[in-house]
Design an enzyme around this catalytic site. Sequence first.
Site, PDB file in Angstrom:
ATOM      1  N   GLN A   9       0.829  -1.211   0.000  1.00 36.62           N
ATOM      2  CA  GLN A   9       0.000   0.000   0.000  1.00 36.62           C
ATOM      3  C   GLN A   9       0.860   1.257   0.000  1.00 36.62           C
ATOM      4  OE1 GLN A   9      -3.367  -0.633   2.370  1.00 36.62           O
ATOM      5  NE2 GLN A   9      -4.200   1.398   2.180  1.00 36.62           N
ATOM      6  N   SER A  94       3.469  -6.636   2.662  1.00 36.01           N
ATOM      7  CA  SER A  94       2.131  -6.517   3.257  1.00 36.01           C
ATOM      8  C   SER A  94       1.075  -7.067   2.293  1.00 36.01           C
ATOM      9  CB  SER A  94       1.873  -5.070   3.674  1.00 36.01           C
ATOM     10  OG  SER A  94       0.684  -4.953   4.432  1.00 36.01           O
ATOM     11  N   ARG A 119      -9.979  -7.566   3.418  1.00 39.85           N
ATOM     12  CA  ARG A 119      -8.861  -7.206   4.296  1.00 39.85           C
ATOM     13  C   ARG A 119      -8.831  -5.693   4.538  1.00 39.85           C
ATOM     14  NH1 ARG A 119      -3.258  -5.948   3.467  1.00 39.85           N
ATOM     15  NH2 ARG A 119      -1.836  -6.930   4.974  1.00 39.85           N
ATOM     16  N   HIS A 209      -0.556  -3.482  11.006  1.00 41.10           N
ATOM     17  CA  HIS A 209       0.531  -4.326  11.506  1.00 41.10           C
ATOM     18  C   HIS A 209       0.893  -4.039  12.964  1.00 41.10           C
ATOM     19  CE1 HIS A 209       0.988  -6.012   7.563  1.00 41.10           C
ATOM     20  NE2 HIS A 209       1.105  -4.801   7.047  1.00 41.10           N
ATOM     21  N   GLN A 258       0.154 -11.928   9.887  1.00 32.65           N
ATOM     22  CA  GLN A 258       0.669 -10.733   9.219  1.00 32.65           C
ATOM     23  C   GLN A 258      -0.166  -9.490   9.515  1.00 32.65           C
ATOM     24  OE1 GLN A 258      -0.510  -9.100   5.772  1.00 32.65           O
ATOM     25  NE2 GLN A 258       1.145  -9.862   4.490  1.00 32.65           N
TER      26      GLN A 258
END
Length: 317
Positions: A9, A94, A119, A209, A258
């Site tokens: 991203q 990611s 997600r 994260h 993750q």
Amino acid sequence: MRAFVFPGQGSQKVGMGTDLAAASAAAREVFEEVNDALGQDLAKIMAEGPEETLTLTENAQPAIMANAMAVLRVLGREFGVSLAEKGEYVAGHSLGEYTALCAARSFSVADTARLLKLRGQAMQAAVPVGVGAMCALLGADIDKAAKLAEAAATDPATGAKEVCTVANDNDPTQVVLSGHAAAIDRAIAMVKDFEIKRGVRLPVSAPFHCPLMGPAAEAMDKALTATPPGVPILPVFANVTAQPVADPEQIHRLLVEQVTGRVRWRESAIGMGEVGVTHFVELGGKVLGPMIKRSFPDATVTSVVSMEEIEALAKEL
């Protein structure tokens, strides 16, 4: 040995994929598959914006994947380049890990688009806007960043502990912290105390994260149970372990971890070098190449986005 890598991203921009779609039916096919899977015209948002709509996490994540997969589809369809024949490993930063798994045929393009849409929605919903934040530490190695995060996690006024942790270990000079907004602001204010050049708050809508993403991890666990990964044609270097993985159950578990865990990109670049990778090909972006070079200076890096770059890569391969 060669690894194909996929950006995360922040690499999205209005106009992405437009020239490639105009030049190649194979690229258009990928964008149509993603549109159909999501029930929205994501390709139009990618091409025309507005920027704030493209930047929404639930749009940016599948858009970045679609752009990279379009490049790969053109490479395969128009130039006969096979990932299995030309690469030994895949990896992604990611959300890019999902793209890497899609490239390695662990997920279909349609399933990857749906998983990334979910997600993005789950990550956004996990923490109310304004509660969390992220910052990039420039001129920071992982040890300095970890010590700063630990210090900033404590509210000096109350002694209360907040979340402040390393989210992305990108390269030897750039680490990203994530957590409660107040703790991130404290970290930025304290950078000089830890001999770090600068702290910059990132324009993100959620603290990715870090442990605050727990609800999103649960959502992805359910989603991956419903849409399980298959065996990839190449091993993927996982973000949370910086180790290669090819077992579908392990892939599922690591993708869930993750969401709240650290992206160990610096260690992944070094790890791929240690197993013999000398060439890295970044598809769909130009973000990871410089990070890899800073982590593994002897690496040869090629970043490929445009039709001209695809043609040049195909000749090289």
